[in-house]
Design a protein around this motif. Sequence first.
Motif, short mmCIF file in Angstrom:
data_model
loop_
_atom_site.label_atom_id
_atom_site.label_comp_id
_atom_site.label_asym_id
_atom_site.label_seq_id
_atom_site.Cartn_x
_atom_site.Cartn_y
_atom_site.Cartn_z
N UNK A 375 67.22 82.55 24.23
CA UNK A 375 67.36 82.35 25.68
C UNK A 375 68.06 83.53 26.37
N UNK A 376 68.55 84.49 25.60
CA UNK A 376 69.27 85.61 26.18
C UNK A 376 68.43 86.31 27.24
N UNK A 377 69.00 86.49 28.42
CA UNK A 377 68.39 87.15 29.58
C UNK A 377 67.34 86.29 30.28
N UNK A 378 67.16 85.05 29.82
CA UNK A 378 66.23 84.13 30.49
C UNK A 378 66.87 83.56 31.76
N UNK A 379 66.05 83.29 32.76
CA UNK A 379 66.54 82.62 33.97
C UNK A 379 66.18 81.15 33.88
N UNK A 406 78.40 78.74 33.58
CA UNK A 406 78.05 79.96 34.30
C UNK A 406 79.04 80.26 35.41
N UNK A 407 79.03 81.51 35.84
CA UNK A 407 79.89 81.97 36.92
C UNK A 407 79.04 82.23 38.16
N UNK A 408 79.71 82.28 39.30
CA UNK A 408 79.02 82.56 40.56
C UNK A 408 79.93 83.39 41.44
N UNK A 409 79.33 84.24 42.27
CA UNK A 409 80.10 85.06 43.20
C UNK A 409 80.36 84.35 44.52
N UNK A 421 69.73 78.60 40.00
CA UNK A 421 69.08 79.54 39.09
C UNK A 421 70.15 80.38 38.40
N UNK A 422 70.10 80.44 37.07
CA UNK A 422 71.14 81.12 36.29
C UNK A 422 70.49 82.01 35.23
N UNK A 423 70.99 83.24 35.13
CA UNK A 423 70.54 84.16 34.07
C UNK A 423 71.46 84.03 32.87
N UNK A 424 70.89 83.85 31.67
CA UNK A 424 71.69 83.68 30.46
C UNK A 424 72.18 85.04 29.98
N UNK A 425 73.51 85.16 29.82
CA UNK A 425 74.12 86.44 29.45
C UNK A 425 74.72 86.43 28.05
N UNK A 427 74.96 83.81 24.22
CA UNK A 427 74.51 82.58 23.57
C UNK A 427 75.46 82.19 22.44
N UNK A 428 75.58 80.90 22.23
CA UNK A 428 76.36 80.32 21.15
C UNK A 428 75.52 79.24 20.48
N UNK A 429 75.92 78.73 19.31
CA UNK A 429 75.09 77.73 18.63
C UNK A 429 74.94 76.41 19.37
N UNK A 430 75.88 76.08 20.26
CA UNK A 430 75.81 74.78 20.94
C UNK A 430 75.77 74.87 22.45
N UNK A 431 75.86 76.08 23.00
CA UNK A 431 75.87 76.21 24.45
C UNK A 431 75.47 77.62 24.84
N UNK A 432 75.33 77.80 26.14
CA UNK A 432 74.91 79.09 26.68
C UNK A 432 75.86 79.51 27.79
N UNK A 433 75.97 80.80 27.99
CA UNK A 433 76.81 81.35 29.07
C UNK A 433 75.91 82.13 29.99
N UNK A 434 76.17 82.04 31.32
CA UNK A 434 75.30 82.73 32.24
C UNK A 434 75.98 83.08 33.56
N UNK A 435 75.20 83.69 34.42
CA UNK A 435 75.68 84.05 35.75
C UNK A 435 74.63 83.60 36.77
N UNK A 436 75.11 83.05 37.86
CA UNK A 436 74.20 82.56 38.89
C UNK A 436 73.38 83.73 39.45
N UNK A 437 72.10 83.46 39.69
CA UNK A 437 71.26 84.46 40.35
C UNK A 437 71.48 84.30 41.84
#
Length: 440
Positions: A375-379, A406-409, A421-425, A427-437
């Motif tokens: 999922x890395x870099x997926x929106x 995820x974080x947002x500005x 909408x969030x871009x995945x930045x 990855x972990x085995x049980x969750x994902x980290x991202x930033x809001x588009x």
Amino acid sequence: MSKTFYIETFGCQMNAHDSEKVIGTLEHEGYARVQDEADAGLILYNTCSIRDKAEQKVFHRLNEYKKMKGEGKKFAVIGCVAQQEGEKIFERAPYVSIVSGSASYRNLPQMLARLERGEERITGLDDRQTDETFETEFVARTNPHRGYITIIEGCDKFCAYCVVPYTRGKERSRAAASVLEEARRIADQGFTEIQLLGQNVNSYLDPSGKMSFAELLAAVGSIPGIRRVRFTTSHPRDFTKDIVDAIDAVPTLCDHVHLPVQSGSTAVLKAMNREYTRDWYLERIAWIKAARRNISITSDIIVGFPGETDQDLEDTATLLEAVGYDAIFAFKYSPRPNTPAVAMADSISDDIKSARLQILLDRQREIQRVNYNRHLDEIMELMVESHNKSRNQVVGRSSQNKTVNFTTNQLILPALGSYQQVRITQTFPNSLLGAAVEVN
């Protein structure tokens, strides 16, 4: 007795939604809910019999409540342990006034009226063969964005380890028209996600004969205002290809299937009375993997069922790899009262069960690490579920039922229940980290 009540709920999502309907029924009957048992005239304990020593935990909790009997409070034990233990609850806890299984919840107004007239021992234990379901407009929905709808109650599968058929009664489905009416009502109230529930949700049989389960899924997904439809829990025996076809055809149906396998060994599956083989299960998985959409697959596993060998365990481990599950819920076997497996020799020690469980969890963790890394870099589109202010993050859930932090500005955090909408930045085995588009 004060017409106030406190309810404590244990167990599965079915139990949690049952409590939503029980709460709504009580409030319709003029009762006010309180958040502290000390303030309640009626204390209800909605029980679950799936976990080990569940009945012991119930009686321990009732003993804690015993001191309140002198304050004029009344007590009700409802749910699976109530059905399992029956009138023995009155014998061990004579201060309890109502004992009711879930098949009798539709009779709650009459039971409450009898309680108010001063009756001491009221039971709802004789309805497991009923064809009626617990349908009510009065549902106290605890999640303001995801509405739960039970479409089928009970279970006819009689798996060797499972007590549910004995506590929730036979399978009985709601009419499709009733389900759709409730779904439209939920949508009109502003809900955007619906989750259809059943012990075996895809065993659904419309009493009117108008809709299959797949057709009902598609119809719910077509209701204006609904953006996501989920369903749980499926049974492999009744999982049909038209369910996959519906997910492909209707974008609002979430691309996630929870299909409990319990074991990857055909020999163990036979002992469990699951009535399918490893190959039969993998055929259903092949249908899912052949879909146009990328459908996430999750499952349940029982480790250490009586008679399980090292080779049976290896069969389960290789099944994990063959399927490539995004998550599993794995448990050590423990005998449940009134089930056929109680009579089987449980010769596998707890230490061996624990070691086998860890083997599976270690293998699954590696599978998930690889899966989530894709999922890395997926929106992704996420429904916002909570705010983690300590980390300055927002917590969302994807259509595939994956958690994303995820974080947002934006100065104002997105509202709960909104979609982002969030871009995945990361990855972990049980969750994902991202930033809001961010939208300009």
